[in-house]
Design a protein around this motif. Structure first.
Motif, PDB file in Angstrom:
ATOM      1  N   ARG A  27      24.053 -12.085  12.429  1.00 31.18           N
ATOM      2  CA  ARG A  27      23.453 -12.713  10.986  1.00 31.18           C
ATOM      3  C   ARG A  27      22.159 -12.668  10.869  1.00 31.18           C
ATOM      4  O   ARG A  27      21.607 -12.432   9.684  1.00 31.18           O
ATOM      5  N   MET A  64      27.583 -13.595  17.175  1.00 29.74           N
ATOM      6  CA  MET A  64      27.492 -14.559  16.051  1.00 29.74           C
ATOM      7  C   MET A  64      26.218 -15.011  15.694  1.00 29.74           C
ATOM      8  O   MET A  64      25.857 -15.088  14.407  1.00 29.74           O
ATOM      9  N   SER A  65      25.327 -15.026  16.664  1.00 25.41           N
ATOM     10  CA  SER A  65      24.092 -15.616  16.467  1.00 25.41           C
ATOM     11  C   SER A  65      23.031 -15.077  17.416  1.00 25.41           C
ATOM     12  O   SER A  65      23.514 -14.980  18.900  1.00 25.41           O
ATOM     13  N   GLY A  67      19.447 -15.903  18.661  1.00 28.90           N
ATOM     14  CA  GLY A  67      18.333 -16.725  18.426  1.00 28.90           C
ATOM     15  C   GLY A  67      17.111 -16.083  19.484  1.00 28.90           C
ATOM     16  O   GLY A  67      17.455 -15.112  20.435  1.00 28.90           O
ATOM     17  N   VAL A  72      25.271 -16.026  20.768  1.00 33.21           N
ATOM     18  CA  VAL A  72      26.255 -16.930  20.683  1.00 33.21           C
ATOM     19  C   VAL A  72      27.297 -15.719  20.355  1.00 33.21           C
ATOM     20  O   VAL A  72      27.081 -14.982  19.263  1.00 33.21           O
ATOM     21  N   ALA A  84      33.760 -19.739  21.687  1.00 27.75           N
ATOM     22  CA  ALA A  84      32.117 -19.433  21.347  1.00 27.75           C
ATOM     23  C   ALA A  84      31.745 -19.328  22.791  1.00 27.75           C
ATOM     24  O   ALA A  84      31.896 -20.027  23.725  1.00 27.75           O
ATOM     25  N   LYS A  86      28.195 -18.804  24.601  1.00 24.38           N
ATOM     26  CA  LYS A  86      26.765 -18.953  24.635  1.00 24.38           C
ATOM     27  C   LYS A  86      25.862 -18.232  25.848  1.00 24.38           C
ATOM     28  O   LYS A  86      26.231 -18.764  26.920  1.00 24.38           O
ATOM     29  N   PRO A 141      31.970 -29.281  20.271  1.00 28.00           N
ATOM     30  CA  PRO A 141      33.004 -28.341  20.736  1.00 28.00           C
ATOM     31  C   PRO A 141      33.220 -28.565  22.311  1.00 28.00           C
ATOM     32  O   PRO A 141      32.527 -28.836  23.245  1.00 28.00           O
ATOM     33  N   MET A 153      32.961 -22.218  25.505  1.00 26.85           N
ATOM     34  CA  MET A 153      33.353 -23.633  24.632  1.00 26.85           C
ATOM     35  C   MET A 153      34.359 -23.266  23.488  1.00 26.85           C
ATOM     36  O   MET A 153      34.509 -22.086  23.146  1.00 26.85           O
ATOM     37  N   TYR A 155      35.586 -22.732  19.587  1.00 29.66           N
ATOM     38  CA  TYR A 155      35.118 -22.214  18.568  1.00 29.66           C
ATOM     39  C   TYR A 155      35.181 -23.141  17.613  1.00 29.66           C
ATOM     40  O   TYR A 155      36.354 -23.345  17.143  1.00 29.66           O
ATOM     41  N   ILE A 156      34.151 -23.301  16.746  1.00 29.04           N
ATOM     42  CA  ILE A 156      34.201 -24.267  15.525  1.00 29.04           C
ATOM     43  C   ILE A 156      34.134 -23.600  14.402  1.00 29.04           C
ATOM     44  O   ILE A 156      33.185 -22.565  14.097  1.00 29.04           O
ATOM     45  N   THR A 165      26.708 -25.054   8.982  1.00 30.08           N
ATOM     46  CA  THR A 165      26.160 -26.173   9.547  1.00 30.08           C
ATOM     47  C   THR A 165      25.623 -27.116   8.461  1.00 30.08           C
ATOM     48  O   THR A 165      25.725 -26.732   7.287  1.00 30.08           O
ATOM     49  N   PHE A 203      27.725 -29.041  12.686  1.00 30.81           N
ATOM     50  CA  PHE A 203      28.875 -28.297  11.846  1.00 30.81           C
ATOM     51  C   PHE A 203      29.376 -29.174  10.780  1.00 30.81           C
ATOM     52  O   PHE A 203      29.803 -30.369  11.073  1.00 30.81           O
ATOM     53  N   PHE A 212      26.857 -30.207  17.795  1.00 31.43           N
ATOM     54  CA  PHE A 212      26.337 -29.034  18.785  1.00 31.43           C
ATOM     55  C   PHE A 212      25.271 -28.700  19.266  1.00 31.43           C
ATOM     56  O   PHE A 212      24.142 -29.407  18.920  1.00 31.43           O
ATOM     57  N   ASP A 213      24.947 -27.673  20.254  1.00 32.24           N
ATOM     58  CA  ASP A 213      23.920 -27.302  20.660  1.00 32.24           C
ATOM     59  C   ASP A 213      23.105 -28.462  21.571  1.00 32.24           C
ATOM     60  O   ASP A 213      22.033 -28.993  21.257  1.00 32.24           O
TER      61      ASP A 213
HETATM   62  N1  LIG Z   1      31.043 -23.524  19.438  1.00 33.59           N
HETATM   63  C1  LIG Z   1      30.794 -22.693  18.513  1.00 33.59           C
HETATM   64  N2  LIG Z   1      31.461 -22.485  17.533  1.00 33.59           N
HETATM   65  C2  LIG Z   1      31.255 -21.491  16.583  1.00 33.59           C
HETATM   66  N3  LIG Z   1      30.275 -21.045  16.413  1.00 33.59           N
HETATM   67  C3  LIG Z   1      29.085 -21.529  17.242  1.00 33.59           C
HETATM   68  C4  LIG Z   1      29.359 -22.343  18.307  1.00 33.59           C
HETATM   69  N4  LIG Z   1      28.120 -22.746  19.241  1.00 33.59           N
HETATM   70  C5  LIG Z   1      27.229 -21.930  18.272  1.00 33.59           C
HETATM   71  N5  LIG Z   1      27.821 -21.300  17.315  1.00 33.59           N
HETATM   72  C6  LIG Z   1      26.982 -20.416  16.364  1.00 33.59           C
HETATM   73  O1  LIG Z   1      25.709 -19.914  16.974  1.00 33.59           O
HETATM   74  C7  LIG Z   1      24.579 -20.704  16.387  1.00 33.59           C
HETATM   75  C8  LIG Z   1      23.639 -21.230  17.058  1.00 33.59           C
HETATM   76  O2  LIG Z   1      24.092 -21.760  18.168  1.00 33.59           O
HETATM   77  P1  LIG Z   1      23.017 -22.937  19.104  1.00 33.59           P
HETATM   78  O3  LIG Z   1      22.504 -23.885  18.046  1.00 33.59           O
HETATM   79  O4  LIG Z   1      23.980 -23.706  19.874  1.00 33.59           O
HETATM   80  O5  LIG Z   1      22.052 -21.874  19.674  1.00 33.59           O
HETATM   81  P2  LIG Z   1      20.411 -22.223  19.814  1.00 33.59           P
HETATM   82  O6  LIG Z   1      20.110 -21.696  20.856  1.00 33.59           O
HETATM   83  O7  LIG Z   1      19.849 -23.280  19.359  1.00 33.59           O
HETATM   84  O8  LIG Z   1      20.260 -20.995  18.665  1.00 33.59           O
HETATM   85  P3  LIG Z   1      19.364 -20.772  17.668  1.00 33.59           P
HETATM   86  O9  LIG Z   1      17.894 -20.873  18.097  1.00 33.59           O
HETATM   87  O10 LIG Z   1      19.612 -19.682  16.632  1.00 33.59           O
HETATM   88  O11 LIG Z   1      19.539 -22.361  16.736  1.00 33.59           O
HETATM   89  C9  LIG Z   1      25.223 -21.774  15.479  1.00 33.59           C
HETATM   90  O12 LIG Z   1      24.541 -22.063  14.315  1.00 33.59           O
HETATM   91  C10 LIG Z   1      26.615 -21.091  15.173  1.00 33.59           C
HETATM   92  O13 LIG Z   1      26.417 -20.252  14.080  1.00 33.59           O
END
Ligand SMILES: Nc1ncnc2c1ncn2[C@@H]1O[C@H](COP(=O)(O)OP(=O)(O)OP(=O)(O)O)[C@@H](O)[C@H]1O
Ligand SMILES: [Mg+2]
Length: 259
Positions: A27, A64-65, A67, A72, A84, A86, A141, A153, A155-156, A165, A203, A212-213
């Protein structure tokens, strides 16, 4: 490390690179070559293989993500359910920043020496935090497994779409009340402060919001716990105010939470 191991980890690396290229669930971000090398380092690949061998996951389906600190993935468990996965980058440059969220938390003894060990500990910490929160009845989660820098974990959302979110969703009074109640329950019932709370780490899922996070969360006995708590509250009050919701000031929230 045996030759077979190396073959396995090369295969996994190829698979993940392919997922990356297909880009189906990507994304945001970046084909940043350095990041890819970090994510796909050999020991991470072997850890993914081991999670598969242990049947904690069956496979990884896509990103999915992506960062700066973690990727993730959408994965599948042995029953074919979405999970999910991570994966923390082992050489994220900001690992020093994490030290303050490990030191002072009496669950974790001596500080690890290197960045890799710090990230492993961080992963375990996120797992433990999710467990503590879940046991206190807070919606997070469900944590399934962890190994090295990888956390599996619940999946949400509706795969392949994670739930939106708060920052991406419509929120109202109900979410406002939920947030105040949840920060309070986290503090009083789980004995935790999230410490990185914002509209990006909640979320808006079916059946209600999900926090989460949780890697940065510390015990309420941490010397800076109240400072982190106040920052969390401030972030959420500011977010809801921008959306025209709220009323209570930060200090009023603090009184409610600490009472
Ligand atoms: N349990 C989950 N179920 C579904 N999607 C998830 C889950 N955990 C994380 N994600 C996806 O991954 C993204 C980032 O997750 P998270 O905030 O845990 O990581 P982060 O290290 O903070 O990454 P970022 O720096 O991009 O915020 C979430 O916004 C979501 O889209
Ligand atoms: Mg986040």
């Amino acid at each position: 490390m045996g030759v077979a191991d190396e073959d396995e980890s090369d295969k996994m690396r190829e698979r993940l690179l392919r997922l990356e290229r297909e880009n189906r669930y990507l994304r945001r971000d970046s084909d940043d070559k350095k990041v890819l090398e970090e994510v796909f380092d050999r020991s991470t690949m072997l850890a993914v293989e081991e999670l598969i061998a242990r049947k904690d996951i069956r496979e990884l389906r896509g990103v999915m993500s992506a960062g700066k600190e973690a990727r993730v993935y959408l994965g599948e468990d042995r029953a074919g359910r979405a999970v999910a996965v991570k994966i923390y980058l082992t050489s994220a440059s900001d690992f020093r920043k994490r030290m303050g969220y490990i030191a002072g938390d009496r669950r974790f003894g001596k500080l690890p020496a290197g960045s890799r060990e710090t990230i492993y500990l961080w992963t375990r910490k996120e797992f433990k935090n999710l467990q503590l929160a879940q046991r206190a009845g807070i919606r997070v989660p469900a944590p399934f497994a962890f190994l090295k820098n990888i956390l599996v974990m619940e999946y949400i959302g509706n795969p392949p779409e994670p739930a939106p979110t708060f920052s991406e969703a419509e929120v109202g009074e109900e979410e406002y009340t939920w947030t105040l109640r949840t920060i309070r329950a986290l503090w009083n019932d789980a004995g935790l402060v999230h410490a990185d709370l914002s509209e990006f780490n909640v979320f808006r899922a079916e059946g209600g919001p999900v926090l989460f996070d949780m890697g940065s969360a510390v015990l309420s006995s941490h010397p800076q716990a109240q400072e982190f708590l106040k920052r969390d509250v401030y972030n959420m009050v500011r977010f809801f105010r921008k959306r025209g919701i709220g009323g209570k000031e930060v200090d009023e929230w603090m009184k409610v939470i600490l009472s």
